[in-house]
Write a protein that holds these residues in place. Structure first.
Motif, PDB file in Angstrom:
ATOM      1  N   SER A 199      47.577  44.242  43.240  1.00  0.00           N
ATOM      2  CA  SER A 199      46.591  43.918  42.214  1.00  0.00           C
ATOM      3  C   SER A 199      47.308  43.191  41.088  1.00  0.00           C
ATOM      4  O   SER A 199      48.380  43.642  40.645  1.00  0.00           O
ATOM      5  CB  SER A 199      45.964  45.223  41.703  1.00  0.00           C
ATOM      6  OG  SER A 199      45.449  45.077  40.412  1.00  0.00           O
ATOM      7  N   GLY A 200      46.721  42.074  40.639  1.00  0.00           N
ATOM      8  CA  GLY A 200      47.382  41.261  39.615  1.00  0.00           C
ATOM      9  C   GLY A 200      47.709  42.060  38.369  1.00  0.00           C
ATOM     10  O   GLY A 200      48.803  41.958  37.812  1.00  0.00           O
ATOM     11  N   SER A 201      46.769  42.890  37.931  1.00  0.00           N
ATOM     12  CA  SER A 201      46.983  43.634  36.690  1.00  0.00           C
ATOM     13  C   SER A 201      47.987  44.770  36.874  1.00  0.00           C
ATOM     14  O   SER A 201      48.496  45.302  35.890  1.00  0.00           O
ATOM     15  CB  SER A 201      45.660  44.172  36.153  1.00  0.00           C
ATOM     16  OG  SER A 201      45.013  44.952  37.137  1.00  0.00           O
ATOM     17  N   ALA A 216      43.602  44.312  29.440  1.00  0.00           N
ATOM     18  CA  ALA A 216      44.113  43.038  28.929  1.00  0.00           C
ATOM     19  C   ALA A 216      43.384  42.652  27.650  1.00  0.00           C
ATOM     20  O   ALA A 216      42.146  42.725  27.582  1.00  0.00           O
ATOM     21  CB  ALA A 216      43.946  41.949  29.980  1.00  0.00           C
ATOM     22  N   ASP A 262      36.112  44.486  30.972  1.00  0.00           N
ATOM     23  CA  ASP A 262      36.687  43.907  32.196  1.00  0.00           C
ATOM     24  C   ASP A 262      35.609  43.767  33.267  1.00  0.00           C
ATOM     25  O   ASP A 262      34.447  43.598  32.932  1.00  0.00           O
ATOM     26  CB  ASP A 262      37.896  44.741  32.626  1.00  0.00           C
ATOM     27  CG  ASP A 262      39.008  44.590  31.604  1.00  0.00           C
ATOM     28  OD1 ASP A 262      39.496  43.457  31.455  1.00  0.00           O
ATOM     29  OD2 ASP A 262      39.339  45.557  30.919  1.00  0.00           O
ATOM     30  N   TYR A 316      43.182  37.842  32.347  1.00  0.00           N
ATOM     31  CA  TYR A 316      43.459  36.964  33.492  1.00  0.00           C
ATOM     32  C   TYR A 316      42.245  37.005  34.403  1.00  0.00           C
ATOM     33  O   TYR A 316      41.625  38.051  34.593  1.00  0.00           O
ATOM     34  CB  TYR A 316      44.751  37.425  34.179  1.00  0.00           C
ATOM     35  CG  TYR A 316      44.672  37.865  35.625  1.00  0.00           C
ATOM     36  CD1 TYR A 316      44.559  36.922  36.661  1.00  0.00           C
ATOM     37  CD2 TYR A 316      44.750  39.203  35.966  1.00  0.00           C
ATOM     38  CE1 TYR A 316      44.519  37.346  37.987  1.00  0.00           C
ATOM     39  CE2 TYR A 316      44.717  39.623  37.284  1.00  0.00           C
ATOM     40  CZ  TYR A 316      44.593  38.684  38.295  1.00  0.00           C
ATOM     41  OH  TYR A 316      44.547  39.092  39.590  1.00  0.00           O
ATOM     42  N   ARG A 343      51.465  44.751  35.238  1.00  0.00           N
ATOM     43  CA  ARG A 343      51.606  45.117  33.823  1.00  0.00           C
ATOM     44  C   ARG A 343      51.785  46.618  33.640  1.00  0.00           C
ATOM     45  O   ARG A 343      52.321  47.060  32.634  1.00  0.00           O
ATOM     46  CB  ARG A 343      50.391  44.603  33.033  1.00  0.00           C
ATOM     47  CG  ARG A 343      50.174  43.087  33.177  1.00  0.00           C
ATOM     48  CD  ARG A 343      49.039  42.578  32.294  1.00  0.00           C
ATOM     49  NE  ARG A 343      47.802  43.290  32.513  1.00  0.00           N
ATOM     50  CZ  ARG A 343      46.620  42.736  32.804  1.00  0.00           C
ATOM     51  NH1 ARG A 343      46.506  41.413  32.898  1.00  0.00           N
ATOM     52  NH2 ARG A 343      45.560  43.478  32.974  1.00  0.00           N
ATOM     53  N   MET A 355      36.926  36.608  41.557  1.00  0.00           N
ATOM     54  CA  MET A 355      37.777  35.528  41.029  1.00  0.00           C
ATOM     55  C   MET A 355      37.713  34.285  41.903  1.00  0.00           C
ATOM     56  O   MET A 355      37.693  33.160  41.406  1.00  0.00           O
ATOM     57  CB  MET A 355      39.240  35.993  40.988  1.00  0.00           C
ATOM     58  CG  MET A 355      39.544  36.963  39.915  1.00  0.00           C
ATOM     59  SD  MET A 355      41.285  37.415  40.009  1.00  0.00           S
ATOM     60  CE  MET A 355      41.268  38.846  38.947  1.00  0.00           C
TER      61      MET A 355
HETATM   62  O1  PMV Z   1      44.093  43.304  38.740  1.00  0.00           O
HETATM   63  P1  PMV Z   1      42.996  42.527  39.376  1.00  0.00           P
HETATM   64  O2  PMV Z   1      43.513  41.447  40.219  1.00  0.00           O
HETATM   65  O3  PMV Z   1      42.040  43.449  40.073  1.00  0.00           O
HETATM   66  O4  PMV Z   1      42.158  41.818  38.219  1.00  0.00           O
HETATM   67  C1  PMV Z   1      41.911  42.301  36.918  1.00  0.00           C
HETATM   68  C2  PMV Z   1      41.063  41.350  36.139  1.00  0.00           C
HETATM   69  C3  PMV Z   1      40.569  41.812  34.784  1.00  0.00           C
HETATM   70  O5  PMV Z   1      40.715  43.208  34.631  1.00  0.00           O
HETATM   71  C4  PMV Z   1      39.096  41.468  34.647  1.00  0.00           C
HETATM   72  C5  PMV Z   1      41.320  41.095  33.664  1.00  0.00           C
HETATM   73  C6  PMV Z   1      42.741  41.530  33.430  1.00  0.00           C
HETATM   74  O6  PMV Z   1      43.547  40.675  32.999  1.00  0.00           O
HETATM   75  O7  PMV Z   1      43.068  42.713  33.649  1.00  0.00           O
END
Ligand code: PMV
Length: 324
Positions: A137-139, A13, A278, A17, A142, A191
């Motif tokens: 996973s949020g990312s 990113a 990150d 996020y 994408r 988070m």
């Molecule tokens: O995808 P997650 O929920 O594990 O979180 C990723 C968080 C960061 O990589 C730190 C920031 C991002 O937007 O990818």
């Protein structure tokens, strides 16, 4: 019912996020803007086995504990749509360090849902697959798409879509790997701790839209200097939130900091490069094609850097017939 194999790339990113507005639905507190890393890949095969009561997951040759529920959660969503209740055998491998701040969960869940949907003969859109991957996973949302990808909060949901294809602004990413160890604190747990304890969390959320819009504008205008400024700001602001969390989330090592100094020095000398970091100690230096050799050579010589990986921008998750 059959098996299918998919490939996906991790993403990094540029506008970060960090934080959830709904943990159960895994809805992010803020949007994000990312680029895919085409040189790093996850390859995942999903095979549904009629009669299997549970899922089996083998990651990089090791079977994961049966309670690896986020994989099952994603597969359950696919099973529900298909009206199937068979367990699956999931075999996944990364060609880069797992769980070390290189977004292996992003490529992992993107490849999982792409292969899983195909194995169930489901014809889902990338947007639907992206929403299912988000629960893992949020990312990961994408990584369904290639190039520059924007994830926005949208009412009770998110929307995720590519904004520029890789060839429309062919930037590169030089990853300085400073550790192959898995990170000590998962993003998901970290988070939540930040939301509960960091005094900067609220400001981070409240100021985020402005950064996202600025980042998007710079991408659409191919404004490298502008993107460098807002991306480094977003990264450092996220780490300020993390560092002020109790107990602190300090993902950087001395080598991380030395890489940030090196990138800033290169930019001071006129190279088009900026950094982002990150939830781990690796540094990703985003640069133009003309700067790749100098950026890679400089980061390789920073004490504590194990190796550098040079990546072009990646495509979205896709099926493959190649089962190796
Ligand atoms: O995808 P997650 O929920 O594990 O979180 C990723 C968080 C960061 O990589 C730190 C920031 C991002 O937007 O990818």
């Amino acid at each position: 019912m059959r098996e299918a194999t998919a490939i996906a790339h991790p993403n990094v990113a540029l506008i970060k996020y960090w934080g959830k507005r709904d943990s159960a639905a895994n809805l992010p507190a803020v949007g994000s803007l990312s680029i895919g890393l085409g040189a790093l890949s996850t390859r995942t095969t999903v095979r549904f086995e009629p009669g299997a009561a549970a899922d089996t997951v083998v990651l990089n040759g090791n079977e994961l504990p049966a309670e690896n529920s986020k994989v099952t959660l994603c597969l359950d969503m696919l099973r529900q749509i298909a009206g199937v209740d068979a367990g699956a055998v999931v075999t996944s491998a990364n060609d880069f360090p797992t769980g070390a701040g290189l977004a292996s969960s992003a490529s992992g869940y993107a490849a999982l849902v792409t292969a899983g949907a195909a194995a169930l003969d489901l014809d889902l859109s990338s947007q639907q697959l992206s929403a299912i991957a988000r629960t893992g996973s949020g990312s990961a949302s994408r990584s369904l798409f290639g190039g520059f990808v924007l994830l926005r909060n949208d009412g009770d949901d998110t929307t995720c879509a590519p904004v520029l294809a890789p060839e429309e602004w062919p930037l590169a990413v030089v990853v300085a790997v400073t550790s192959d160890e898995p990170k000590a604190v998962s993003s998901r747990y970290g988070m939540e701790q930040s939301r509960l304890t960091s005094p900067y969390y609220r400001q981070w959320v409240d100021g985020h839209d402005a950064d996202l819009e600025a980042g998007l504008r710079c991408v659409m205008e191919r404004d490298f200097a502008g993107l460098a400024a807002v991306a480094e700001h977003s990264c450092l602001k996220m780490h300020a939130v993390m560092m002020a969390t109790r107990p602190p989330l300090l993902y950087w090592s001395a080598a991380t900091m030395a890489c940030l100094d090196a990138v800033r020095a290169l930019r001071g000398e006129g190279e088009e490069v900026f950094f982002t970091v990150d939830a781990g100690p690796q540094v990703k230096a985003v640069c133009t094609a003309a700067a790749i050799d100098r950026v890679a050579g400089t980061l390789q010589s920073v004490p504590g850097v194990l190796r550098v990986i040079v990546s072009h921008l990646g495509d979205g998750a896709r099926l493959t017939d190649d089962h190796d």
